[in-house]
Design an enzyme around this catalytic site. Structure first.
Site, short mmCIF file in Angstrom:
data_model
loop_
_atom_site.label_atom_id
_atom_site.label_comp_id
_atom_site.label_asym_id
_atom_site.label_seq_id
_atom_site.Cartn_x
_atom_site.Cartn_y
_atom_site.Cartn_z
N GLY A 8 -44.27 -46.87 82.50
CA GLY A 8 -43.91 -45.45 82.98
C GLY A 8 -44.97 -44.40 82.54
O GLY A 8 -44.54 -43.23 82.28
N GLY A 11 -44.95 -40.78 84.59
CA GLY A 11 -43.75 -40.11 84.26
C GLY A 11 -43.90 -38.53 83.61
O GLY A 11 -44.96 -38.59 83.08
N GLN A 12 -42.68 -38.03 83.33
CA GLN A 12 -42.72 -36.70 82.61
C GLN A 12 -43.43 -36.85 81.20
O GLN A 12 -44.13 -36.29 80.70
CB GLN A 12 -41.27 -36.13 82.64
CG GLN A 12 -41.28 -34.68 81.93
CD GLN A 12 -40.07 -34.25 81.55
OE1 GLN A 12 -39.13 -35.00 81.18
NE2 GLN A 12 -39.93 -32.97 81.35
N TYR A 143 -26.37 -42.98 82.75
CA TYR A 143 -27.44 -42.77 81.92
C TYR A 143 -27.14 -42.94 80.32
O TYR A 143 -27.75 -43.62 79.62
CB TYR A 143 -27.85 -41.33 82.01
CG TYR A 143 -29.29 -40.96 81.31
CD1 TYR A 143 -29.28 -40.01 80.42
CD2 TYR A 143 -30.47 -41.51 81.84
CE1 TYR A 143 -30.37 -39.63 79.75
CE2 TYR A 143 -31.60 -40.95 80.98
CZ TYR A 143 -31.33 -40.30 80.08
OH TYR A 143 -32.71 -39.60 79.25
N LYS A 147 -28.24 -45.72 77.61
CA LYS A 147 -28.90 -45.25 76.39
C LYS A 147 -28.34 -45.83 75.05
O LYS A 147 -28.98 -46.18 74.22
CB LYS A 147 -29.03 -43.81 76.15
CG LYS A 147 -30.15 -43.05 77.24
CD LYS A 147 -31.54 -43.76 77.20
CE LYS A 147 -32.53 -43.30 78.00
NZ LYS A 147 -33.74 -43.85 77.80
C1 VAH Z 1 -32.10 -35.54 81.58
N1 VAH Z 1 -34.38 -34.57 80.51
O1 VAH Z 1 -31.80 -34.37 81.58
C2 VAH Z 1 -33.32 -35.94 80.60
C3 VAH Z 1 -32.87 -36.10 79.05
C4 VAH Z 1 -31.79 -35.12 77.15
C5 VAH Z 1 -31.98 -35.14 78.61
O2 VAH Z 1 -32.35 -37.43 79.01
O3 VAH Z 1 -31.56 -36.44 82.05
#
Ligand code: VAH
Length: 317
Positions: A8, A11-12, A143, A147
């Protein structure tokens, strides 16, 4: 850390972490892993090796680890929160099947692994103020689910197989280099671009919505420092709360107004991002990271704002 693979790398986080590692680890090999369609360009391409490294292709990853004698893998492959809500199955595949591939390779070949977690690993029932290191984690986003599962799977590979897995729970990250890719905290980056370009900023997050945030230089420092930390001092591994600041849209708007007095902002509510933001902490307690591996941010909101405005004025002129 000597030979590092950054999955990655365009990416950012990856685009800046790869360059920082190449500058910091003398005589090393830092391989820029990428997926087709997100090829490295410019200095990232010219300053070191690059390989197609799709986390869902385990045999290819193993070939790269063997070819470059990789000892540390930064696994930055992920769909961010809002995009993951639109593509939940793809998010699971990348974040979970991809991580399993990486952990199996790390187990077989003796690599250390860094996989970032996030404030997104917490949910509505998590204490929102001074969120503890060890607390309830029942996120309601794909998401966040990936995690939490990544944290648990990474700890499992450490305790069962001795794989050196480490992680931090990143706040919203603010960078002047690579734009974020569809996160809930992206507004905190977009607002600076609007202010420097003289545009009226449409803020998607409501006033009063506090989230932990961090300037990218501090995030990169944390990602490297944790992997260099003395393992005998680590009580936790996956994953450490770390934070630098907590603000809502009004606070960051006022920080910008102190430097760009004619900046204008109005609210254009995004229900998807607002619902996600409401489920996340207002501010985390990061005392364990400070005690176990010396975490300490360099930037606060004012110093980040000064640096962001200066960098964007230079970049956008
Ligand atoms: C998001 N910038 O907004 C990411 C991050 C803590 C936020 O995981 O999904």
């Amino acid at each position: 850390m000597k030979n590092v693979l950054v999955i990655g790398s365009t990416g950012q986080i990856g685009s800046e972490l790869t360059m920082k590692l190449r500058n910091e680890i003398s005589g090393s090999m830092v391989v820029a892993g990428y997926v087709k369609g997100a090829e490295p360009k410019g200095i990232l391409l010219d300053s070191g090796p690059a390989e197609v490294a799709d986390v869902t292709d385990a045999s290819r990853l193993a070939e790269i680890v063997d070819k470059y004698k990789i000892d540390t893998i930064y696994n930055l492959a992920a769909l961010l929160s809002a995009v993951a809500e639109a593509k939940p199955l793809m998010a699971w595949d990348i974040q979970m099947n991809g991580l399993l591939n990486i952990l199996e390779i790390a187990r077989e070949k003796g690599c250390a692994v860094f996989t970032p977690s996030s404030i997104g690993a917490f949910g509505p029932s998590t204490p929102h103020q001074n969120t503890p290191q060890d607390t309830i984690q029942r996120p309601k986003t794909m998401y966040g689910i990936t995690k939490v599962a990544s944290e648990l799977l990474s700890d499992y590979y450490f305790s069962k197989y001795g794989v050196d897995t480490r992680s931090v729970r990143f706040p919203g990250l603010i960078s002047n280099v690579t734009l974020p890719g569809g996160g809930t905290t992206d507004y905190a980056v977009d607002i600076y671009y609007a202010a420097v370009e003289g545009r009226d900023f449409a803020c998607p997050i409501q006033a009063g919505t506090f989230m932990d945030m961090m300037y990218m230089p501090d995030a990169l420092k944390a990602a490297i420092d944790i992997m260099n930390a003395d393992p005998s001092k680590l009580i936790h591994r996956n994953s450490f709360n770390i934070t630098s600041m907590s603000f809502d849209p009004e606070i960051i708007k006022n920080a910008i107004l102190r430097h760009i007095p004619d900046f204008k902002m109005h609210y254009e509510f995004d229900p998807v991002r607002q619902a996600i933001a409401d489920s996340w902490p207002d501010n985390m307690n990061d005392s364990c990271a400070r005690e176990e591996w010396g975490w300490k941010p360099d930037f606060d909101l004012e110093s980040m704002t000064v640096d962001m405005i200066k960098a964007l004025k230079n970049k956008l002129k």
